[in-house]
Design a protein around this motif. Structure first.
Motif, short mmCIF file in Angstrom:
data_model
loop_
_atom_site.label_atom_id
_atom_site.label_comp_id
_atom_site.label_asym_id
_atom_site.label_seq_id
_atom_site.Cartn_x
_atom_site.Cartn_y
_atom_site.Cartn_z
N VAL A 98 0.83 -1.21 0.00
CA VAL A 98 0.00 0.00 0.00
C VAL A 98 0.87 1.26 0.00
N THR A 99 2.09 1.16 0.50
CA THR A 99 3.00 2.31 0.40
C THR A 99 3.34 2.59 -1.05
N LEU A 100 3.49 1.55 -1.86
CA LEU A 100 3.70 1.73 -3.30
C LEU A 100 2.50 2.43 -3.94
N VAL A 101 1.30 2.08 -3.49
CA VAL A 101 0.10 2.76 -3.98
C VAL A 101 0.14 4.24 -3.61
N ALA A 102 0.55 4.53 -2.37
CA ALA A 102 0.63 5.92 -1.92
C ALA A 102 1.63 6.71 -2.77
N SER A 112 -7.53 8.75 7.68
CA SER A 112 -8.11 8.97 9.01
C SER A 112 -9.48 8.32 9.14
N ALA A 113 -10.31 8.51 8.13
CA ALA A 113 -11.65 7.91 8.17
C ALA A 113 -11.57 6.39 8.22
N GLY A 114 -10.72 5.81 7.37
CA GLY A 114 -10.59 4.35 7.33
C GLY A 114 -10.03 3.79 8.63
N MET A 115 -9.05 4.49 9.22
CA MET A 115 -8.47 3.99 10.47
C MET A 115 -9.47 4.06 11.63
N ALA A 116 -10.27 5.13 11.67
CA ALA A 116 -11.26 5.24 12.74
C ALA A 116 -12.24 4.07 12.69
N ALA A 164 -6.74 -4.23 7.37
CA ALA A 164 -7.39 -3.09 6.70
C ALA A 164 -6.91 -1.78 7.32
N TYR A 165 -6.72 -1.79 8.63
CA TYR A 165 -6.18 -0.62 9.32
C TYR A 165 -4.78 -0.28 8.79
N VAL A 166 -3.94 -1.30 8.62
CA VAL A 166 -2.60 -1.09 8.06
C VAL A 166 -2.69 -0.54 6.64
N VAL A 167 -3.66 -0.99 5.86
CA VAL A 167 -3.85 -0.48 4.50
C VAL A 167 -4.15 1.01 4.54
N PHE A 168 -5.10 1.42 5.38
CA PHE A 168 -5.47 2.83 5.44
C PHE A 168 -4.32 3.69 5.96
#
Length: 473
Positions: A321-325, A342-346, A382-386
């Motif tokens: 996901v860092t590559l995506v960023a 932020s929204a995804g992590m919450a 999923a949290y790690v992804v966001f």
């Protein structure tokens, strides 16, 4: 000032050179990730080897972060006095010494001492790499190159967790003896010697920052570096770029902390924004996943081997996901990515809190009923992804570019020191919070994620495509 592109097709050569020297500088981020995450696989073994309680374990794990805060605090001063490249070399020496000392520690105080030394090296590298990369990068690719710092960090985390899993597997357990009669957890620390030596060697070959050279009056050297990294061969264009840098460095005194003072609660608004970006990046609890995940998954019913496998898989997700960023940060901007993250992590942290509210038992007998363990595992990833697509790389990009030239190194040092102190607070408190209840711990992190969303919406400015010389306080 707009980016100057060569018309003869050699523009790609300049970009390649910038990528290579940025990659060399970003290797400090690899050591940052490796040195801070390598403790993951050693937590249980260290607790048993030195007979530590939860509070002592939390400090042994997190003590390096105090060193990192100290290193980050002084990194700006060192970078302004010695230059960016020499300061990176100092960080490499400290990291080599720490790897050897931590791996051979005979008592917990020795382990803490050498972890502090390594932390200082990590703190220095955490400040200098984004500063250096921002200062040698053309504006149109600065976000992508700045994201290399976070890519290097997550690759370092992945390498640390993979080597932990391999060493523990080869020995039959992290506390069991391996080569030369040393326990596997000791080799986990010793493994950091190699990348630290590689880092120290590579940074010998990178040029000094042109903005540092201009600040020191070394204009001829600065012109050579600019010609190389920006592929500017037109003397008028070079002189114009040098003039822009000089204009942004009007203050002739040595940068100092007093430069950061303002009317907004004692500091310039941009400095407060940098500090809060750093604090929120840690208060959402990301390093709990990377420092304690093996112990966490082991505690809810997974075997030690499976816990290591899950942790390595999570770190692979983080890399991807860092590559995506990196692909998105210069296209859609810094602020939209932070909002999404932020929204995804919450949401995902809230889901993890709910999952652990369903747990039965406590301590070593804690277990998640039915499919709840799988839901928690999916939510954690999923949290790690966001986080990995947003707050992980974007904060380092912003910290490297958001400050005006004359205060950049000093302001970044203050913001990074705040980040390490926040990291220490979260990491050292987690074992005690976990004893209160994982529902409380993850609910707390979810609350901070929600606050981070409000902070981004109302306080963070977009910096995409803006030249460093045009950044405002």
């Amino acid at each position: 000032m707009s980016t100057v592109h060569a018309t003869d097709g050699s523009d790609q050569h300049a970009t390649t050179r910038v990528v290579l020297i940025s990659a060399a500088a970003a290797l400090g981020g690899f050591l940052f990730g490796f040195d801070t995450a390598v403790i993951n696989g050693a937590v249980d073994a260290i607790r048993g080897a030195f007979t530590l309680d939860a509070t002592q374990t939390g400090f042994a794990v997190s003590c390096a972060l105090l060193g990192s805060a100290l290193g980050a605090w002084y990194a700006g001063m060192l970078a302004n006095r010695w230059g960016r490249v020499r300061t990176m070399q100092v960080a490499a020496v400290l990291l080599v010494a720490s790897a050897l000392g931590s791996g051979l520690a005979g008592a917990v105080w020795q382990l803490i001492l050498w972890r502090l030394v390594g932390g200082i090296g990590v703190g220095v590298a955490s400040v200098i790499a984004p500063t250096y990369i921002a200062e040698v990068s053309p504006a149109y690719i600065r976000g992508r190159l700045g994201s290399m710092q976070q890519l290097a960090i997550v690759l370092g985390i992945f390498a640390a967790l993979l080597s932990d899993a391999w060493l523990a597997g080869a020995a039959g357990g992290s506390s069991l003896p391996s080569w030369l009669g040393l326990a596997a957890w000791r080799w986990m620390f010793l493994a950091a010697v190699l990348p630290a030596l590689v880092y120290g060697t590579l940074v010998l070959g990178v040029p000094e920052s042109p903005r540092y050279l201009v600040a020191k009056g070394r204009l001829a050297e600065a012109k050579v570096v600019l010609r190389s990294v920006l592929n500017l061969h037109d003397e008028a264009a070079l002189d114009s770029k040098l003039h822009d840098i000089e204009d942004s460095l009007r203050s002739e005194h040595q940068p100092r902390l007093s430069d950061l003072l303002g009317k907004a609660a004692g500091l310039l608004p941009v400095v407060w924004i940098g500090i809060l970006l750093s604090v929120f990046q840690q208060f959402v609890g990301i390093n709990v996943i990377f420092y304690y995940s093996s112990t966490l998954w082991h505690s809810v019913g997974f075997s030690e081997a499976d816990s290591f496998t899950i942790t390595v898989a999570t770190s692979i997700v983080n890399v991807l996901v860092t590559l995506v960023a990196i692909a998105l940060v210069d296209r859609i901007g810094r602020k939209p990515l932070l909002v999404i993250g932020s929204a995804g992590m919450a949401i995902t942290l809230g889901l993890m809190a709910w999952c652990f509210s369903q747990a039965t038992g406590s301590g070593a007998t804690l277990s998640l009923p039915g499919a709840t363990g799988i839901v928690a595992l999916i939510a954690a990833n999923a949290y790690v992804v966001f986080f990995g697509v947003s707050w992980g790389p974007v904060v380092w990009v912003l910290l490297g570019e958001m400050f005006p030239n004359r205060i950049r190194a000093t302001a970044l040092a203050v913001a990074a020191a705040a980040q390490w102190l926040a990291n220490f607070a979260i990491t050292s408190s987690f074992p005690a919070l976990a004893e209160i209840g994982l529902t409380f711990a993850y609910g707390l992190y979810a609350g901070f994620a929600l606050l981070s969303l409000l902070f981004v919406l109302y306080a963070v400015r977009e910096t995409k495509g803006i030249e460093l010389e045009d950044m405002q306080a």
